[in-house]
Design a protein around this motif. Sequence first.
Motif, short mmCIF file in Angstrom:
data_model
loop_
_atom_site.label_atom_id
_atom_site.label_comp_id
_atom_site.label_asym_id
_atom_site.label_seq_id
_atom_site.Cartn_x
_atom_site.Cartn_y
_atom_site.Cartn_z
N GLU A 169 2.61 -8.25 3.37
CA GLU A 169 2.53 -6.79 3.40
C GLU A 169 1.17 -6.35 3.94
N GLN A 192 -5.42 10.10 -0.27
CA GLN A 192 -4.49 9.12 0.31
C GLN A 192 -5.19 7.79 0.57
N LEU A 236 -5.49 5.99 -2.64
CA LEU A 236 -4.17 5.50 -3.00
C LEU A 236 -3.84 4.23 -2.20
N LEU A 237 -4.20 4.30 -0.93
CA LEU A 237 -3.93 3.17 -0.06
C LEU A 237 -4.71 1.94 -0.49
N GLN A 238 -5.99 2.18 -0.85
CA GLN A 238 -6.82 1.05 -1.26
C GLN A 238 -6.24 0.39 -2.50
N GLU A 239 -5.74 1.23 -3.39
CA GLU A 239 -5.07 0.69 -4.58
C GLU A 239 -3.86 -0.14 -4.16
N LYS A 240 -3.11 0.43 -3.25
CA LYS A 240 -1.89 -0.22 -2.80
C LYS A 240 -2.18 -1.56 -2.13
N MET A 241 -3.28 -1.56 -1.34
CA MET A 241 -3.64 -2.77 -0.60
C MET A 241 -3.93 -3.94 -1.54
N LYS A 242 -4.54 -3.57 -2.69
CA LYS A 242 -4.88 -4.63 -3.66
C LYS A 242 -3.63 -5.31 -4.19
N GLN A 243 -2.55 -4.54 -4.26
CA GLN A 243 -1.32 -5.10 -4.84
C GLN A 243 -0.41 -5.71 -3.78
N MET A 244 -0.82 -5.61 -2.54
CA MET A 244 0.06 -6.10 -1.47
C MET A 244 0.10 -7.62 -1.40
#
Lengths: 171, 268
Positions: free
Chosen positions: B26, B11, B14-22
């Motif tokens: 966000e 998780q 996944l979050l780190q990936e998500k953070m890059k796209q924020m």
Amino acid sequence: MDNCEYCGLLQRDWQIVASSEDVVIAVKDKVAVLGQITIFPKEHFTIMELVPEPVLQQCLILANKASTAIFETLGSQGTNVLIRNGLGAGQDVPHFGIEVIPRKEDDGLNLRWEPRPLSEDEIEMTQQALLSAIFEAEKGRQAQHNQGADKPILQEKGRTNYLIKSLRRRA
Amino acid sequence: MEDAKQMTEDQIKLLQEKMKQMSPAELAEFQKQQCLFCKIISGAISSKKIYEDQVCLAVLDIAPASIGHLLIIPREHYSIMPQVPDEVLGHIMVIAKRLSQIMLKALRASGTTVFAANGGAAGQRSQHFVLHLIPRKEGDHVLDFPEKIIPKGLVEKVKAAVEGRLFELIGVKRAVSPASLEADSNASGPKNRSSEQPELALAKSKKASRAKPERKDIILSKRKVNSAKANYPKTKVKSTKKNLTKQKEASTANAEDIKLDDIANLFK
């Protein structure tokens, strides 16, 4: 007031950056770090407890602007906003003021503290002491309100605030 | 918040990936969710609460400089003080003053230190702006630092360096904020003055309570400001020295009148 450094400073144009009706933004000549700015009420109030709330609010809001200005113009990496309130806190001018101190990594200024380990009991007692003091203060305010707000607060003679006394002695 | 509490390694990735796209907005929201103080405010992390209202709360610091060391935390997440709106800052200042009075009385402190750090270089350790309120006693050596005298030339240099930007910062407000005519009858139109030291057209109390109608804490702080105004004469100090700067203040009370109890009565 006689011999008050900040009251005297009001006469020195070269040290005053700006002033409003109530508040002055100045550069003191006694500082922790070059670039330090001091915000204080024009009127002589010794400690924070005596500064009327609207004036106090203006002081901090202006200190915050000064903090931004310092950050953007003096190439500092951060700022500290500091009030030394009362002799016990190292207040050395008998006139309330807020210091805005520009900071850089490795500027040699140590504004940290050693955490003081406390027992559960100490924490519990401190919390209770503060909570009941707030409760008492609130009760007093209510009682005073019921008596009619215009009446003067009952005087208890011979008991002067230690801080005011000691600060005045120095003034 | 609950997600953050029970995260597996997958998780986290996944979050780190998500953070890059924020987007920045966000990301700010995400940082809020990770913030220790936001968790204290939401109750997800327990704390020793001393005071709370709609704008802020005050809790005992878990790594205190002295017994009774409080943190005043705005409910809204701001990373540093310059991000805090004037209204919120004004409110926090009033709470700090009242809690300081309480400390002097209840903890027999002989002073209080109000302290804020903006940025890592200034010693800031949290991502959430907090105002420290530290009860002090003479000789406790908390936050002692040496000071030096700087020559007039340097004083003038500092003044010259910051004044332009400072005026800009305040000047913006000057256009927006109403002048303090209501508060003081002898205010002679500060906007029109063209002295070397520009008068800042800051309303005496409106400044702190300048309306931003969508927030309820503003209404709160306005109420506080008004009540503070009403109580003003009671907290006035009169100097016993000969040169009273403000003789006109008929209401100047004797310094003997001011006791912590009286001041604490202002506590709401």
